[in-house]
Design a protein around this motif. Sequence first.
Motif, PDB file in Angstrom:
ATOM      1  N   LEU A  53      42.579  45.917  34.302  1.00 33.81           N
ATOM      2  CA  LEU A  53      44.013  45.665  34.481  1.00 33.81           C
ATOM      3  C   LEU A  53      44.681  46.683  35.395  1.00 33.81           C
ATOM      4  CD1 LEU A  53      45.048  44.761  30.808  1.00 33.81           C
ATOM      5  CD2 LEU A  53      44.547  43.191  32.677  1.00 33.81           C
ATOM      6  N   LYS A  54      44.307  47.948  35.277  1.00 35.67           N
ATOM      7  CA  LYS A  54      45.011  48.988  36.038  1.00 35.67           C
ATOM      8  C   LYS A  54      44.774  48.858  37.545  1.00 35.67           C
ATOM      9  CE  LYS A  54      41.492  52.656  35.805  1.00 35.67           C
ATOM     10  NZ  LYS A  54      41.223  54.052  35.392  1.00 35.67           N
ATOM     11  N   LYS A  55      43.757  48.082  37.965  1.00 28.65           N
ATOM     12  CA  LYS A  55      43.470  47.898  39.388  1.00 28.65           C
ATOM     13  C   LYS A  55      44.181  46.680  39.975  1.00 28.65           C
ATOM     14  CE  LYS A  55      38.824  49.904  38.940  1.00 28.65           C
ATOM     15  NZ  LYS A  55      37.369  49.642  39.058  1.00 28.65           N
ATOM     16  N   VAL A  56      44.855  45.878  39.133  1.00 25.89           N
ATOM     17  CA  VAL A  56      45.448  44.625  39.604  1.00 25.89           C
ATOM     18  C   VAL A  56      46.776  44.856  40.297  1.00 25.89           C
ATOM     19  CG1 VAL A  56      46.342  42.374  38.884  1.00 25.89           C
ATOM     20  CG2 VAL A  56      44.274  43.301  37.815  1.00 25.89           C
ATOM     21  N   TYR A 104      46.392  35.376  41.873  1.00 22.23           N
ATOM     22  CA  TYR A 104      46.272  34.969  40.475  1.00 22.23           C
ATOM     23  C   TYR A 104      45.291  35.911  39.786  1.00 22.23           C
ATOM     24  CZ  TYR A 104      48.609  30.485  41.319  1.00 22.23           C
ATOM     25  OH  TYR A 104      49.522  29.510  41.619  1.00 22.23           O
ATOM     26  N   PHE A 105      45.560  36.158  38.511  1.00 23.58           N
ATOM     27  CA  PHE A 105      44.623  36.914  37.689  1.00 23.58           C
ATOM     28  C   PHE A 105      44.283  36.086  36.454  1.00 23.58           C
ATOM     29  CE2 PHE A 105      43.704  39.616  34.039  1.00 23.58           C
ATOM     30  CZ  PHE A 105      42.670  40.411  34.531  1.00 23.58           C
ATOM     31  N   PHE A 106      43.002  35.903  36.216  1.00 22.83           N
ATOM     32  CA  PHE A 106      42.515  35.218  35.013  1.00 22.83           C
ATOM     33  C   PHE A 106      41.384  36.075  34.442  1.00 22.83           C
ATOM     34  CE2 PHE A 106      43.926  31.855  37.950  1.00 22.83           C
ATOM     35  CZ  PHE A 106      44.852  31.186  37.159  1.00 22.83           C
ATOM     36  N   ASN A 153      32.513  32.587  40.844  1.00 21.11           N
ATOM     37  CA  ASN A 153      31.863  33.856  41.162  1.00 21.11           C
ATOM     38  C   ASN A 153      31.150  34.348  39.903  1.00 21.11           C
ATOM     39  OD1 ASN A 153      33.858  34.904  39.524  1.00 21.11           O
ATOM     40  ND2 ASN A 153      34.858  36.107  41.115  1.00 21.11           N
ATOM     41  N   ASP A 154      30.888  35.624  39.801  1.00 19.50           N
ATOM     42  CA  ASP A 154      30.144  36.149  38.648  1.00 19.50           C
ATOM     43  C   ASP A 154      30.947  36.081  37.349  1.00 19.50           C
ATOM     44  OD1 ASP A 154      28.061  36.693  40.328  1.00 19.50           O
ATOM     45  OD2 ASP A 154      28.506  38.840  40.535  1.00 19.50           O
ATOM     46  N   GLU A 155      32.279  35.991  37.447  1.00 21.64           N
ATOM     47  CA  GLU A 155      33.125  36.104  36.269  1.00 21.64           C
ATOM     48  C   GLU A 155      33.832  34.814  35.875  1.00 21.64           C
ATOM     49  OE1 GLU A 155      32.921  38.793  34.678  1.00 21.64           O
ATOM     50  OE2 GLU A 155      32.292  40.313  36.119  1.00 21.64           O
ATOM     51  N   ILE A 156      34.296  34.033  36.857  1.00 17.23           N
ATOM     52  CA  ILE A 156      35.135  32.878  36.541  1.00 17.23           C
ATOM     53  C   ILE A 156      34.677  31.629  37.289  1.00 17.23           C
ATOM     54  CG2 ILE A 156      37.152  34.283  35.995  1.00 17.23           C
ATOM     55  CD1 ILE A 156      38.284  33.677  38.741  1.00 17.23           C
ATOM     56  N   ILE A 157      35.010  30.488  36.702  1.00 13.43           N
ATOM     57  CA  ILE A 157      34.811  29.174  37.335  1.00 13.43           C
ATOM     58  C   ILE A 157      36.189  28.550  37.500  1.00 13.43           C
ATOM     59  CG2 ILE A 157      33.742  26.905  37.137  1.00 13.43           C
ATOM     60  CD1 ILE A 157      31.722  28.131  35.186  1.00 13.43           C
ATOM     61  N   VAL A 158      36.558  28.217  38.743  1.00 13.88           N
ATOM     62  CA  VAL A 158      37.890  27.691  39.020  1.00 13.88           C
ATOM     63  C   VAL A 158      37.757  26.264  39.550  1.00 13.88           C
ATOM     64  CG1 VAL A 158      40.082  28.081  40.187  1.00 13.88           C
ATOM     65  CG2 VAL A 158      38.609  30.022  39.645  1.00 13.88           C
ATOM     66  N   PRO A 161      36.534  36.287  45.662  1.00 13.84           N
ATOM     67  CA  PRO A 161      35.456  37.243  45.984  1.00 13.84           C
ATOM     68  C   PRO A 161      34.251  37.013  45.089  1.00 13.84           C
ATOM     69  CG  PRO A 161      37.200  38.320  44.734  1.00 13.84           C
ATOM     70  CD  PRO A 161      37.691  36.933  45.020  1.00 13.84           C
ATOM     71  N   PRO A 162      33.110  37.649  45.399  1.00  7.94           N
ATOM     72  CA  PRO A 162      31.885  37.395  44.638  1.00  7.94           C
ATOM     73  C   PRO A 162      31.943  37.871  43.188  1.00  7.94           C
ATOM     74  CG  PRO A 162      31.552  39.181  46.198  1.00  7.94           C
ATOM     75  CD  PRO A 162      32.871  38.554  46.530  1.00  7.94           C
ATOM     76  N   THR A 163      32.857  38.782  42.874  1.00  4.79           N
ATOM     77  CA  THR A 163      32.993  39.265  41.507  1.00  4.79           C
ATOM     78  C   THR A 163      34.456  39.579  41.249  1.00  4.79           C
ATOM     79  OG1 THR A 163      32.157  40.877  39.885  1.00  4.79           O
ATOM     80  CG2 THR A 163      32.621  41.686  42.095  1.00  4.79           C
ATOM     81  N   GLY A 164      34.817  39.686  39.967  1.00  2.41           N
ATOM     82  CA  GLY A 164      36.200  40.017  39.621  1.00  2.41           C
ATOM     83  C   GLY A 164      36.953  38.815  39.089  1.00  2.41           C
ATOM     84  N   PHE A 165      38.205  39.068  38.717  1.00  2.85           N
ATOM     85  CA  PHE A 165      39.025  38.068  38.043  1.00  2.85           C
ATOM     86  C   PHE A 165      40.260  37.690  38.842  1.00  2.85           C
ATOM     87  CE2 PHE A 165      36.809  40.714  34.955  1.00  2.85           C
ATOM     88  CZ  PHE A 165      36.155  39.766  34.182  1.00  2.85           C
TER      89      PHE A 165
END
Length: 605
Positions: A324-327, A314-316, A90-95, A179-183
């Motif tokens: 962090l406060k939204k996780v 998972y959070f990366f 997505n916009d933030e990570i490659i898995v 999702p399209p964005t986020g971690f």
Amino acid sequence: MDRNQFTGLILMFALLAVYFTWFAPDPAPAEELTTQEEPVEETMTEAAPTDTTTVLPSVPDSVQASLINQQYGAFAFAAGQEEATKTIENDEIIVTFTSSGGRIKEVVLKNHKDYMGNPLVLMDGSKSKADMIVDHNGKTINLSELTFVPTIKNFGDTTQISYVLTNGSFSLIQKYLLPPTGFQLAYSIESKNLNTVLNASDVKYNWNHAINRAEENLEDGRYNSNIRYLLADGDYDELAERSSEFEDETLGSQVKWVSFKQKFFTAAIIANSAFKSGYVSQTVDFGDTTSVKNLSMQMLIPYSDFANNFKARYFFGPNNYRVLKKVAPDFEENLDMGWGPLPLVNKYLIIPIFHFLERFFSNYGIIILLVVIVIRIILAPLTWKSHMSMAKMRAMKPELDEIKAKHDGDMQKAQQEQMKLYQQVGINPVSGCIPMLLQMPILFSLFFFFPNAVELRQQAFLWAHDLSTYDSVLNLPFEIPFYGDHVSLFTLLMTLSTILYTWSNSQITTVQGPMKTLQYMMPIMFLFVLNSYASGLTFYYFVSNMVTFGQTVLFRKIIDEDKIHRLLQENKKKNANKKKSKFATRLEEAMKASQEAQKNKKKKK
């Protein structure tokens, strides 16, 4: 050579003699010998080296199949196949996922680099692995040794990758939703008829994770990495962060989330319900300079959750407070914000100001400078009160000097008369200290905020190439104890500005004797303490010193000390016969008690 060795040698020669006498091959015919001798030179030149590798007999396919059936039972159909990988982003990570176990193999953060400028690999397949172990007829089966079949679907901007293990009679499906964005990466397990092949035992989830080195200062990275977790009852805890020894903890109650926290980034798993229990450990391999710490978790998934529909996330991602406060509840604990009341100051004052300024400025050096100005404006009333208190003390300095001269050598009488004078003119001798004490939580909060702010990571300003670490302008040929092997210019400027401000202040205060010298010790101590700290912090303190110095000059011009002296003298006349206040009485009694104790101590000697 002993007797046994000699006997063995004789027997060996005897066997060789019998062999060459009775079993030696017949000599080749003359023509054949001639044929072999002619191309010797050519053969020596062109022939490939002789392969001396011993070729072991291959195991028949039927035997291999039998061994796999014995080891994996009903899961044998998925064992022994080649690994294949799939990648989503997505916009933030490659898995990157692997068919071996249908698990995550690698995670790369797209908008961050390591200290070498390479893509930041938060989960490295060569150093990190998550296994899931089930009980099949009394045998432990590691699902990572089985091959799952992947399918990828898109639901709008959201990508789902599913890994399926099925032989028709039962199935196990692992689904990942990005999702399209986020971690965050949603994870779930769906199954059918698992009870026909699995015993109803809790499933073991083991994740071993060696943190890749992302920062230049390896020692600092190790000091700021550890395992953190939240139990389902709301009890948050962590393993010792600064420890380099083996640390472990058995988590007896239900566990909501477990994180592998490093200085600026975190990898974690968050259960939607809870893990049944767990065990965590960490250690440092000092021989491996490519890894920061080796972290490990072993969690138990209740079989009922696993067989029905286990869900987790998972959070990366970075240790950014807003992220962090939204996780999950208390997940912002993965960002170090201090102890006691300091996190509250950071959460509700420093971070909101910092993030507000981020909306208008992209240069973090400018943002830090503006943070200084905003905080000094907020503290201005306290600063003004402190300056007014000091101005009153300066205005009364002639009277105080007279009292000292009058009772030279008798400190008790001098202090009693000073307290009487303070009461008459309306001065509280500690009122100047209280505003300064109220400012301390802010100064200490910043001490934690700047070194751990991922926003400052790899952000350059002036000569500092990275505001999240020290700004070395000179590397020393040797290491100075408690100081280091480099010179940080912002730390040096901070120290010099503090000394200048202290000297300027001492010219107009009533501080005398040893205390006047001791006040210079604190800046020198901070020169050593902060030399290896984040340059963003020392830059803040330097700018804050200069702004405070300017405030002091401004207040001195505004405050009319002659007028203050006249008002104090008027108060003295009005309060000449006034009874002592409760505070003054208690203070005087405390002073008397202290002086009596000192006298008794001298008499005993």
